[in-house]
Motif scaffolding. Structure first.
Motif: not given
Length: 575
Positions: A35-36, A38-39, A42-43, A48, A51, A54
């Motif tokens: 998982a990055s 940024d991901d 964003a989450a 959660t 979105r 990840p």
């Protein structure tokens, strides 16, 4: 997602607070490594529930906790990948500032003004003074007395100047050399290194200092920051215009176009006939803006060769005639005949005439206006039989060219600072903005600019009479060019007009701009006289509901602000 969802800022600290077990770390590690960052952010921002994170939760673990565990591992991995940077040398010692320190009360006032500026909003009553609007005036007063800012308040002052460009000239002057020193250490304050609107950001050097070290002056001119060079040029020009011009001439050909423009504009304050040869050369500059500025400066020198060339061109376009009246001119007699140029030749363009007109403007009228505004005004009296400016302005103009001709004369009067022509073009303040028989206001006349060339007292009296005749609706720009504090006739006219508006039952919001100017520009000594206006008046028939209470608050704020300004002046006065 519930309130337990981590935020983006929480992710950066999770590594030091999360206490995931060894087994959970192992189970999450493989997923977190995929998982990055940024991901993960964003989450966290979206939640959660909206979105899917990840990472896969462990048995019995909810999604927010799994997201935090993954963030902890990612944070450690990100930090572990950083390489230690070599230590940078410590900054040099801050330069000395020999100016006197602020008095204790004034220092406390500045701290209060800067703290109020950064407040999220005004929490006080509507009748309380707006401290943020008093900061520019406080800075100007402090610089007038030659104080320096306390070192502890310099960062807050630079932050204020960064947020408000109108504060920069005065803030950088108060900050002095230490403001530039500090600005080199923080990119947020890099605006200080570029100077501010032609004003010197640091105190100008004393003549004795420069005379004692000419090599240092030349070195600063060749190697200094742009703001330091602007300050040095302004100082040298004020002390010795020829020496300052020689300084600029030495590096002129190597300067950037935008710098040449700024340096050229700095010659305006101490402009003299000795600058003409340099400005004539600048008419051939490769930058159009530089050429235009050079032409403008030359036209402000009535004895310059450019002014003579413009005069001859203008004389061929505008003349006094006694011909029979044309269509639309019902009476005979002397009048001004206008024949605009048919082309804009290369000589006109070299002298600053812009060939292409703006959208919606005719070419010939555009060229005519530029010629006339650059011609010396005293030539018109010579060509028109010795008539005064007022007599010339009163002459009728043929074929509907009056607006264009008078507009050019207005620009020339402001550029050449001719009080006599400005008076003639302004007319009497009692005359309505719309002349009898006209369908629209005389768009060529800009009273605010014309007033700027008149003495301060005359300016205030003209605007006071204008307000007495026409009220406040069209007076806002005129008030802005009057010297602060307003002279007594002007202050009285403004307060009387506000009082009339209050008695008429209108809301004060329509006059909020004028009221704000009054708070900053009225003489603080008028506070006691205005106290009577702070009472809530009886509501008259037809008045807007509640308007009396709003007016009372507005006048309470005005009186409170005037008293605060008086206190500021007393605090800054030298002991």
């Amino acid at each position: 997602m519930t309130s337990t969802t981590p935020t983006a800022s929480a992710l950066s600290t999770t590594a030091t607070t999360s206490t995931a077990s060894t087994t959970s770390t192992t189970s999450v590690a493989s997923v977190a490594s995929v998982a990055s960052w940024d991901d993960l952010v964003a989450a966290a921002l979206l939640g959660t529930e909206r979105r899917t994170p990840p990472v896969a939760p462990r048995p019995g673990q909810d999604a927010p906790s799994a997201l935090l565990d993954a963030a902890a591992l990612s944070t450690v991995r990100r930090r572990a990948g950083l390489r230690p940077a070599p230590a940078r040398p410590l900054p040099g010692r801050a330069p000395e500032d020999p100016r006197p320190a602020l008095p204790t009360a004034a220092r406390s006032r500045l701290a209060l003004l800067l703290a109020d500026r950064s407040a999220p909003g005004r929490g006080g009553p509507r009748s309380a003074p707006d401290l943020a609007e008093l900061l520019p005036q406080w800075l100007a007063l402090a610089n007038h007395h030659g104080y320096r800012v306390p070192d502890a308040l310099l960062p807050a002052l630079l932050d204020a100047a960064r947020a408000r460009t109108d504060l920069r000239p005065e803030a950088l002057t108060l900050g002095g050399p230490r403001a530039l020193w500090l600005a080199r250490l923080n990119p947020d304050w890099k605006f200080a290194l570029r100077g501010a609107a032609g004003r010197a950001p640091t105190p100008l050097p004393e003549p004795s200092d420069v005379a004692a070290a000419p090599d240092d002056e030349q070195r600063l001119w060749e190697e200094g920051l742009f703001a330091e060079r602007v300050s040095l040029l302004a100082s040298a020009r004020h002390r010795d215009p020829a020496a300052g011009l020689a300084l600029l001439s030495g590096t002129w050909s190597t300067e950037r176009a935008e710098d040449r423009l700024m340096f050229l504009d700095s010659l305006r304050d101490d402009l003299s006939p000795s600058d003409e040869p340099f400005l004539e050369q600048a008419l051939s500059d490769r930058s159009r803006n530089v050429r235009a500025t050079a032409a403008e400066l030359l036209s402000a020198l009535p004895g310059s060769a450019l002014a003579a060339r413009m005069a001859e061109r203008s004389r061929g376009c505008v003349a006094l005639t006694t011909d029979e009246p044309t269509a639309g001119e019902p009476t005979a007699g002397e009048r001004i005949a206008v024949r605009p140029p048919d082309e804009c030749d290369s000589g006109m363009q070299r002298d600053g005439i812009v060939a292409k007109p703006p959208s919606g403007r005719g070419k010939r009228s555009w060229w005519l206006g530029q010629l006339v505004e650059a011609a010396p005004l005293d030539r018109w009296s010579e060509w028109f039989g010795g008539r005064t400016p007022a007599e010339i302005v009163a002459l009728p103009v043929t074929d509907g060219w009056q607006a264009d001709l008078h507009a050019a004369w207005c620009r020339a009067a402001v550029r050449q600072r001719s009080a006599e022509w400005c008076r003639a073009l302004l007319g009497t303040p009692a005359v309505a903005p719309v002349t009898a028989g006209e369908a629209a206001p005389a768009a060529w006349r800009d009273p605010a600019k014309l007033l700027s060339a008149l003495p301060a007292r005359e300016r205030a009296e003209w605007v006071a009479e204008f307000i007495a005749s026409h009220g406040l609706s069209d007076a806002f720009r005129l008030l802005g060019v009057c010297t602060v504090p307003w002279a007594e006739p002007l202050g009285r006219a403004v307060v009387d007009a506000l009082d009339i508006a209050r008695d008429a039952g209108s809301y004060p919001w329509s006059f909020s701009g004028v009221m704000g100017l009054a708070e900053r520009c009225l003489d603080p000594s008028q506070a006691d006289r205005l106290e009577v206006l702070t009472a809530i008046p009886d509501e008259t028939e037809g008045a807007a509901p509640g308007a009396g209470g709003y007016w009372a608050e507005a006048f309470q704020r005005l009186v409170g602000t005037l008293r605060l300004r008086a206190a500021m002046q007393a605090e800054l006065a030298p002991a």
